[in-house]
Design an enzyme around this catalytic site. Structure first.
Site, PDB file in Angstrom:
ATOM      1  N   TRP A 100       0.832  -1.213   0.000  1.00 14.85           N
ATOM      2  CA  TRP A 100       0.000   0.000   0.000  1.00 14.85           C
ATOM      3  C   TRP A 100       0.853   1.245   0.000  1.00 14.85           C
ATOM      4  O   TRP A 100       0.512   2.241  -0.639  1.00 14.85           O
ATOM      5  CB  TRP A 100      -1.001  -0.027   1.163  1.00 14.85           C
ATOM      6  CG  TRP A 100      -1.863  -1.242   1.064  1.00 14.85           C
ATOM      7  CD1 TRP A 100      -1.904  -2.289   1.930  1.00 14.85           C
ATOM      8  CD2 TRP A 100      -2.775  -1.568   0.007  1.00 14.85           C
ATOM      9  NE1 TRP A 100      -2.781  -3.238   1.479  1.00 14.85           N
ATOM     10  CE2 TRP A 100      -3.335  -2.826   0.308  1.00 14.85           C
ATOM     11  CE3 TRP A 100      -3.178  -0.924  -1.164  1.00 14.85           C
ATOM     12  CZ2 TRP A 100      -4.263  -3.465  -0.517  1.00 14.85           C
ATOM     13  CZ3 TRP A 100      -4.113  -1.544  -1.985  1.00 14.85           C
ATOM     14  CH2 TRP A 100      -4.649  -2.792  -1.670  1.00 14.85           C
ATOM     15  N   ASP A 167      -1.785   6.726   6.118  1.00 10.74           N
ATOM     16  CA  ASP A 167      -2.823   5.790   5.693  1.00 10.74           C
ATOM     17  C   ASP A 167      -3.096   4.875   6.888  1.00 10.74           C
ATOM     18  O   ASP A 167      -2.292   4.017   7.230  1.00 10.74           O
ATOM     19  CB  ASP A 167      -2.310   4.978   4.495  1.00 10.74           C
ATOM     20  CG  ASP A 167      -3.266   3.878   4.066  1.00 10.74           C
ATOM     21  OD1 ASP A 167      -4.331   3.721   4.697  1.00 10.74           O
ATOM     22  OD2 ASP A 167      -2.946   3.170   3.088  1.00 10.74           O
ATOM     23  N   LYS A 191     -12.316  -2.046   6.899  1.00 10.47           N
ATOM     24  CA  LYS A 191     -11.620  -2.933   7.828  1.00 10.47           C
ATOM     25  C   LYS A 191     -12.143  -2.743   9.250  1.00 10.47           C
ATOM     26  O   LYS A 191     -12.663  -3.648   9.866  1.00 10.47           O
ATOM     27  CB  LYS A 191     -10.115  -2.717   7.763  1.00 10.47           C
ATOM     28  CG  LYS A 191      -9.529  -3.253   6.462  1.00 10.47           C
ATOM     29  CD  LYS A 191      -8.581  -2.295   5.866  1.00 10.47           C
ATOM     30  CE  LYS A 191      -8.307  -2.501   4.407  1.00 10.47           C
ATOM     31  NZ  LYS A 191      -8.415  -3.796   3.815  1.00 10.47           N
TER      32      LYS A 191
HETATM   33  N1  PLP Z   1      -4.236   1.005   2.439  1.00 13.13           N
HETATM   34  C1  PLP Z   1      -4.261  -0.086   3.222  1.00 13.13           C
HETATM   35  C2  PLP Z   1      -3.409  -0.109   4.458  1.00 13.13           C
HETATM   36  C3  PLP Z   1      -5.070  -1.175   2.889  1.00 13.13           C
HETATM   37  O1  PLP Z   1      -5.086  -2.261   3.672  1.00 13.13           O
HETATM   38  C4  PLP Z   1      -5.871  -1.107   1.717  1.00 13.13           C
HETATM   39  C5  PLP Z   1      -6.768  -2.212   1.323  1.00 13.13           C
HETATM   40  O2  PLP Z   1      -6.681  -3.331   1.762  1.00 13.13           O
HETATM   41  C6  PLP Z   1      -5.801   0.045   0.931  1.00 13.13           C
HETATM   42  C7  PLP Z   1      -4.987   1.083   1.324  1.00 13.13           C
HETATM   43  C8  PLP Z   1      -6.620   0.182  -0.334  1.00 13.13           C
HETATM   44  O3  PLP Z   1      -7.901   0.512   0.018  1.00 13.13           O
HETATM   45  P1  PLP Z   1      -9.082   0.695  -1.055  1.00 13.13           P
HETATM   46  O4  PLP Z   1      -9.339  -0.655  -1.641  1.00 13.13           O
HETATM   47  O5  PLP Z   1     -10.199   1.211  -0.199  1.00 13.13           O
HETATM   48  O6  PLP Z   1      -8.641   1.668  -2.071  1.00 13.13           O
END
Ligand code: PLP
Length: 354
Positions: A100, A167, A191
């Site tokens: 991520w 994030d 989550k």
């Molecule tokens: N950041 C983290 C830490 C994640 O765990 C995730 C998805 O699992 C994301 C970003 C991406 O999120 P989204 O699918 O809502 O764009």
């Protein structure tokens, strides 16, 4: 009735009481559903305002910050963060702790200059970097507070003279945080705080407005703030479910209580992983996530037996991400300690049977 133990990484488990309240709001004989009324009407405006207010209350958000509920997932925030906060004459710093973070870095590079301040890719992201210097001329320093895939977590925010962008998709509301060190916090809801379809954004107002570039309206935090988080039609059912979840957090005693139960649940699992000769954890001990517990079976030949035992016990969503392999037990706020105990019992049972 079958009781499932849902260890999915996301979309993840929701509190059963919240789901009951949600279904009652989606369909009953007395009134129109929350999903079929105008978002401009007072009923939904109240929901939006209550949800934003609860975020401020539960996370102790200081004055001068705005709370938004946007669409596009955390992935949209990978872009909106640099679009709104990276001045054209500056560079942004990123700590690369996994998939991520890498995606956030790639998106920021589409906007401007980026420097990777620290990186744990040398060991397949099984640790959080500790030794690094943060240049003090950065526009901001970005970190991923909990690495959902690799099962590592910053135990506290990085030290930095420049403001932090984080994030927090997979650990927000699981522990107390110092919002004042952050210019921006974002988190996809699916989550810890609700269903997919809405992303929480907490942004410091005074940082907005000066990037030296034009900002398209739909990507512009200032425009979203001025429109009360309703620049376009919000994800009404998702925002409503987040509001119900935040109300449940409050009834339970707030973030401090979840911090305590998260530690309790994670310790139960990590203690068993460390004790049981069949299992080994993926992440370095001091960086282990309290939300996503990643582990493998040392002997691959017993995997099918473990999978079968999990199935018989109605344990679901425990497969690890393909980049790590093995297993991942996600133990978000709605996960009960009873369900964690069921998994621990299965691990003990496997040991007896092998
Ligand atoms: N950041 C983290 C830490 C994640 O765990 C995730 C998805 O699992 C994301 C970003 C991406 O999120 P989204 O699918 O809502 O764009």
């Amino acid at each position: 009735m079958v009781k499932f133990h849902n260890f999915s990484a996301g979309p993840g488990i929701l509190n059963r009481e919240v789901l009951k309240q949600l279904s009652e709001s989606v369909y009953n004989d007395r009134e129109l559903s929350i999903a079929e009324i105008s978002h401009r009407g007072s009923k939904f405006v109240d929901v939006m305002e209550r949800a934003r207010g609860l975020v401020k209350e539960l996370l102790d958000v200081p004055e001068g910050y705005s709370v938004l509920f946007l669409q596009g997932g955390a992935s949209m925030q990978f872009l909106m963060a640099p679009v709104n906060l990276l001045h054209k004459n500056k560079r942004a710093g990123y700590i690369n702790t996994g998939v991520w973070s890498k995606k956030a870095i790639a998106e920021a590079k589409n906007v401007g200059d980026v420097t990777v301040v620290a990186d744990s890719s040398d060991k397949n992201f099984n640790y959080i970097p500790k030794e690094y210097t943060v240049p003090n001329d950065l526009a901001y320093l970005h970190y991923t507070s909990n690495n959902t895939i690799f099962g590592t977590q910053f135990k506290r925010h990085p030290e930095s003279d420049v403001f932090l962008v984080s994030d927090m998709s997979s650990d927000i509301f699981s522990r107390e945080i110092d919002v004042s060190k952050h210019g921006l916090i974002y988190a996809g809801a699916q989550k810890n705080i609700g269903p997919a379809g809405v992303t929480l954004v907490i942004v410091k107002d005074e940082l907005l407005g000066d990037t030296g570039r034009a900002i398209p309206n739909i990507l512009n935090y200032r425009k979203h703030i001025d429109a009360g988080s309703m620049l376009n039609t919000p994800s009404v059912l998702a925002v409503y479910t987040v509001m119900l979840t935040l109300e449940w957090f409050k009834r339970e005693g707030g973030v401090k209580v979840f911090e305590h139960t998260s530690e309790e649940k994670a310790n139960l699992l990590y203690d068993e992983i460390d004790r049981n000769p069949l299992f080994v954890g993926n992440a370095m001990r001091e960086d282990r996530s309290l939300m996503n517990v990643t582990f493998i079976l040392k002997d691959k030949s017993v995997e099918s037996k473990f999978v079968q035992l999990c199935k018989e016990a109605n344990i679901v969503g425990i497969n690890g991400h393909r980049l790590v392999g093995g297993y991942r037990a996600s133990i978000y706020n709605a996960m009960t300690i009873d369900s964690v105990n069921v998994l621990v019992e299965i691990m003990r049972d496997l040991e007896k049977k092998c």
